[in-house]
Design a protein around this motif. Sequence first.
Motif, PDB file in Angstrom:
ATOM      1  N   LEU A  77       0.832  -1.199   0.000  1.00  0.00           N
ATOM      2  CA  LEU A  77       0.000   0.000   0.000  1.00  0.00           C
ATOM      3  C   LEU A  77       0.865   1.247   0.000  1.00  0.00           C
ATOM      4  CD1 LEU A  77      -2.421  -1.253   2.772  1.00  0.00           C
ATOM      5  CD2 LEU A  77      -3.087  -0.812   0.403  1.00  0.00           C
ATOM      6  N   CYS A  78       0.454   2.186  -0.795  1.00  0.00           N
ATOM      7  CA  CYS A  78       1.076   3.500  -0.829  1.00  0.00           C
ATOM      8  C   CYS A  78       0.072   4.471  -0.209  1.00  0.00           C
ATOM      9  CB  CYS A  78       1.385   3.873  -2.267  1.00  0.00           C
ATOM     10  SG  CYS A  78       1.761   5.602  -2.538  1.00  0.00           S
ATOM     11  N   ALA A  79       0.558   5.377   0.619  1.00  0.00           N
ATOM     12  CA  ALA A  79      -0.300   6.396   1.208  1.00  0.00           C
ATOM     13  C   ALA A  79       0.327   7.754   0.980  1.00  0.00           C
ATOM     14  CB  ALA A  79      -0.487   6.157   2.706  1.00  0.00           C
ATOM     15  N   SER A  80      -0.486   8.734   0.641  1.00  0.00           N
ATOM     16  CA  SER A  80       0.059  10.072   0.457  1.00  0.00           C
ATOM     17  C   SER A  80      -0.525  11.027   1.491  1.00  0.00           C
ATOM     18  CB  SER A  80      -0.185  10.573  -0.963  1.00  0.00           C
ATOM     19  OG  SER A  80      -1.510  11.044  -1.151  1.00  0.00           O
ATOM     20  N   SER A  81       0.224  12.082   1.746  1.00  0.00           N
ATOM     21  CA  SER A  81      -0.187  13.081   2.732  1.00  0.00           C
ATOM     22  C   SER A  81       0.576  14.374   2.453  1.00  0.00           C
ATOM     23  CB  SER A  81       0.121  12.595   4.148  1.00  0.00           C
ATOM     24  OG  SER A  81       1.515  12.378   4.313  1.00  0.00           O
ATOM     25  N   LEU A  82       0.183  15.421   3.153  1.00  0.00           N
ATOM     26  CA  LEU A  82       1.038  16.587   3.227  1.00  0.00           C
ATOM     27  C   LEU A  82       2.183  16.232   4.177  1.00  0.00           C
ATOM     28  CD1 LEU A  82      -1.695  19.341   3.338  1.00  0.00           C
ATOM     29  CD2 LEU A  82      -0.173  18.769   1.441  1.00  0.00           C
ATOM     30  N   ALA A  83       3.151  17.093   4.318  1.00  0.00           N
ATOM     31  CA  ALA A  83       4.346  16.783   5.111  1.00  0.00           C
ATOM     32  C   ALA A  83       3.984  16.189   6.471  1.00  0.00           C
ATOM     33  CB  ALA A  83       5.185  18.035   5.292  1.00  0.00           C
ATOM     34  N   VAL A  84       2.971  16.750   7.083  1.00  0.00           N
ATOM     35  CA  VAL A  84       2.475  16.217   8.345  1.00  0.00           C
ATOM     36  C   VAL A  84       0.965  16.200   8.243  1.00  0.00           C
ATOM     37  CG1 VAL A  84       2.243  16.600  10.811  1.00  0.00           C
ATOM     38  CG2 VAL A  84       4.404  17.120   9.674  1.00  0.00           C
ATOM     39  N   GLY A  85       0.362  15.040   8.345  1.00  0.00           N
ATOM     40  CA  GLY A  85      -1.090  15.035   8.237  1.00  0.00           C
ATOM     41  C   GLY A  85      -1.671  13.677   7.951  1.00  0.00           C
ATOM     42  N   GLU A  86      -2.945  13.683   7.675  1.00  0.00           N
ATOM     43  CA  GLU A  86      -3.679  12.455   7.425  1.00  0.00           C
ATOM     44  C   GLU A  86      -3.151  11.765   6.172  1.00  0.00           C
ATOM     45  OE1 GLU A  86      -7.882  14.122   9.285  1.00  0.00           O
ATOM     46  OE2 GLU A  86      -7.548  14.098   7.125  1.00  0.00           O
ATOM     47  N   GLN A  87      -3.089  10.445   6.233  1.00  0.00           N
ATOM     48  CA  GLN A  87      -2.587   9.658   5.122  1.00  0.00           C
ATOM     49  C   GLN A  87      -3.746   8.975   4.407  1.00  0.00           C
ATOM     50  OE1 GLN A  87       0.687   7.100   6.132  1.00  0.00           O
ATOM     51  NE2 GLN A  87       1.780   8.699   7.246  1.00  0.00           N
ATOM     52  N   TYR A  88      -3.710   9.047   3.081  1.00  0.00           N
ATOM     53  CA  TYR A  88      -4.753   8.465   2.240  1.00  0.00           C
ATOM     54  C   TYR A  88      -4.126   7.378   1.382  1.00  0.00           C
ATOM     55  CZ  TYR A  88      -7.448  12.470   3.750  1.00  0.00           C
ATOM     56  OH  TYR A  88      -8.095  13.399   4.519  1.00  0.00           O
ATOM     57  N   PHE A  89      -4.748   6.220   1.399  1.00  0.00           N
ATOM     58  CA  PHE A  89      -4.183   5.057   0.728  1.00  0.00           C
ATOM     59  C   PHE A  89      -4.648   4.931  -0.711  1.00  0.00           C
ATOM     60  CE2 PHE A  89      -1.856   2.734   3.888  1.00  0.00           C
ATOM     61  CZ  PHE A  89      -2.364   3.195   5.088  1.00  0.00           C
ATOM     62  N   GLY A  90      -3.750   4.386  -1.528  1.00  0.00           N
ATOM     63  CA  GLY A  90      -4.108   3.957  -2.866  1.00  0.00           C
ATOM     64  C   GLY A  90      -4.732   2.576  -2.824  1.00  0.00           C
ATOM     65  N   PRO A  91      -5.090   2.039  -3.995  1.00  0.00           N
ATOM     66  CA  PRO A  91      -5.776   0.742  -4.049  1.00  0.00           C
ATOM     67  C   PRO A  91      -4.883  -0.445  -3.722  1.00  0.00           C
ATOM     68  CG  PRO A  91      -5.367   1.558  -6.241  1.00  0.00           C
ATOM     69  CD  PRO A  91      -4.979   2.661  -5.314  1.00  0.00           C
ATOM     70  N   GLY A  92      -3.562  -0.244  -3.757  1.00  0.00           N
ATOM     71  CA  GLY A  92      -2.647  -1.319  -3.416  1.00  0.00           C
ATOM     72  C   GLY A  92      -2.203  -2.144  -4.610  1.00  0.00           C
ATOM     73  N   THR A  93      -1.081  -2.833  -4.412  1.00  0.00           N
ATOM     74  CA  THR A  93      -0.578  -3.807  -5.380  1.00  0.00           C
ATOM     75  C   THR A  93      -0.480  -5.143  -4.664  1.00  0.00           C
ATOM     76  OG1 THR A  93       0.724  -2.223  -6.669  1.00  0.00           O
ATOM     77  CG2 THR A  93       1.401  -4.535  -6.770  1.00  0.00           C
ATOM     78  N   ARG A  94      -1.151  -6.137  -5.214  1.00  0.00           N
ATOM     79  CA  ARG A  94      -1.099  -7.480  -4.635  1.00  0.00           C
ATOM     80  C   ARG A  94       0.080  -8.214  -5.250  1.00  0.00           C
ATOM     81  NH1 ARG A  94      -3.029  -9.641  -0.262  1.00  0.00           N
ATOM     82  NH2 ARG A  94      -5.051  -8.705  -0.693  1.00  0.00           N
ATOM     83  N   LEU A  95       1.108  -8.517  -4.451  1.00  0.00           N
ATOM     84  CA  LEU A  95       2.300  -9.226  -4.915  1.00  0.00           C
ATOM     85  C   LEU A  95       2.253 -10.668  -4.437  1.00  0.00           C
ATOM     86  CD1 LEU A  95       5.170  -9.355  -6.141  1.00  0.00           C
ATOM     87  CD2 LEU A  95       6.043  -8.599  -3.910  1.00  0.00           C
ATOM     88  N   THR A  96       2.409 -11.569  -5.372  1.00  0.00           N
ATOM     89  CA  THR A  96       2.496 -12.988  -5.048  1.00  0.00           C
ATOM     90  C   THR A  96       3.867 -13.487  -5.477  1.00  0.00           C
ATOM     91  OG1 THR A  96       0.124 -13.306  -5.384  1.00  0.00           O
ATOM     92  CG2 THR A  96       1.509 -15.282  -5.394  1.00  0.00           C
ATOM     93  N   VAL A  97       4.597 -14.092  -4.555  1.00  0.00           N
ATOM     94  CA  VAL A  97       5.913 -14.653  -4.844  1.00  0.00           C
ATOM     95  C   VAL A  97       5.797 -16.177  -4.801  1.00  0.00           C
ATOM     96  CG1 VAL A  97       8.338 -14.732  -4.188  1.00  0.00           C
ATOM     97  CG2 VAL A  97       7.003 -12.646  -3.801  1.00  0.00           C
ATOM     98  N   THR A  98       6.182 -16.822  -5.904  1.00  0.00           N
ATOM     99  CA  THR A  98       6.056 -18.294  -5.975  1.00  0.00           C
ATOM    100  C   THR A  98       7.432 -18.953  -5.988  1.00  0.00           C
ATOM    101  OG1 THR A  98       6.030 -18.268  -8.385  1.00  0.00           O
ATOM    102  CG2 THR A  98       3.916 -18.056  -7.261  1.00  0.00           C
TER     103      THR A  98
END
Lengths: 111, 110
Positions: free
Chosen positions: A90-111
């Motif tokens: 998950l990636c989350a963005s924010s201002l320098a100090v503040g609430e963090q908002y998440f992106g939809p995510g990347t599902r990684l599978t390692v086989t």
Amino acid sequence: DAGVTQSPTHLIKTRGQQVTLRCSPKSGHDTVSWYQQALGQGPQFIFQYYEEEERQRGNFPDRFSGHQFPNYSSELNVNALLLGDSALYLCASSLAVGEQYFGPGTRLTVT
Amino acid sequence: QKEVEQNSGPLSVPEGAIASLNCTYSDRVSQSFFWYRQYSGKSPELIMSIYSNGDKEDGRFTAQLNKASQYVSLLIRDSQPSDSATYLCAVNPNNNDMRFGAGTRLTVKP
């Protein structure tokens, strides 16, 4: 107003390979944080980038590295993949100090 | 002791009832507290932030913070089936990284 975007959505890699995940922050945000979320667990902090520098790092090995570009977008790189790296990133963005908002995510599978 | 602890649930409430979710944290210097909602297979969505002792209300949601007891809670009034999700408590001790609990799974039964 575009929210946080991440690519790719899903990824399947083989143990030992390397992977790069990408994140574009919400418009107006300048800080990007990366998290790893295993199934049934809360997100675990990997690191945070601000002004193109790693500002803080969580308890993750050096195999995890990142970068922030002048347009505030960011990449997460993982080398020498292990089966245990399989997770939702998950990636989350924010201002320098503040609430963090998440992106939809990347599902990684390692086989 | 985990940094952020939540009852994993599942917590089941009937439609229209009040759902009460609790969280305790260990780092006394923490100043920022958040509740995120996560639907199955989706990413966390910020629903409440609270920074001062007391209550903060936003629609059907009320966050409560007691720094002396290192306790933060979330109340959901008039619970709806669409509120069924995992609720994550997050604590931001230094304005950089966030520490998450493992989440409480809430089921609202029609």
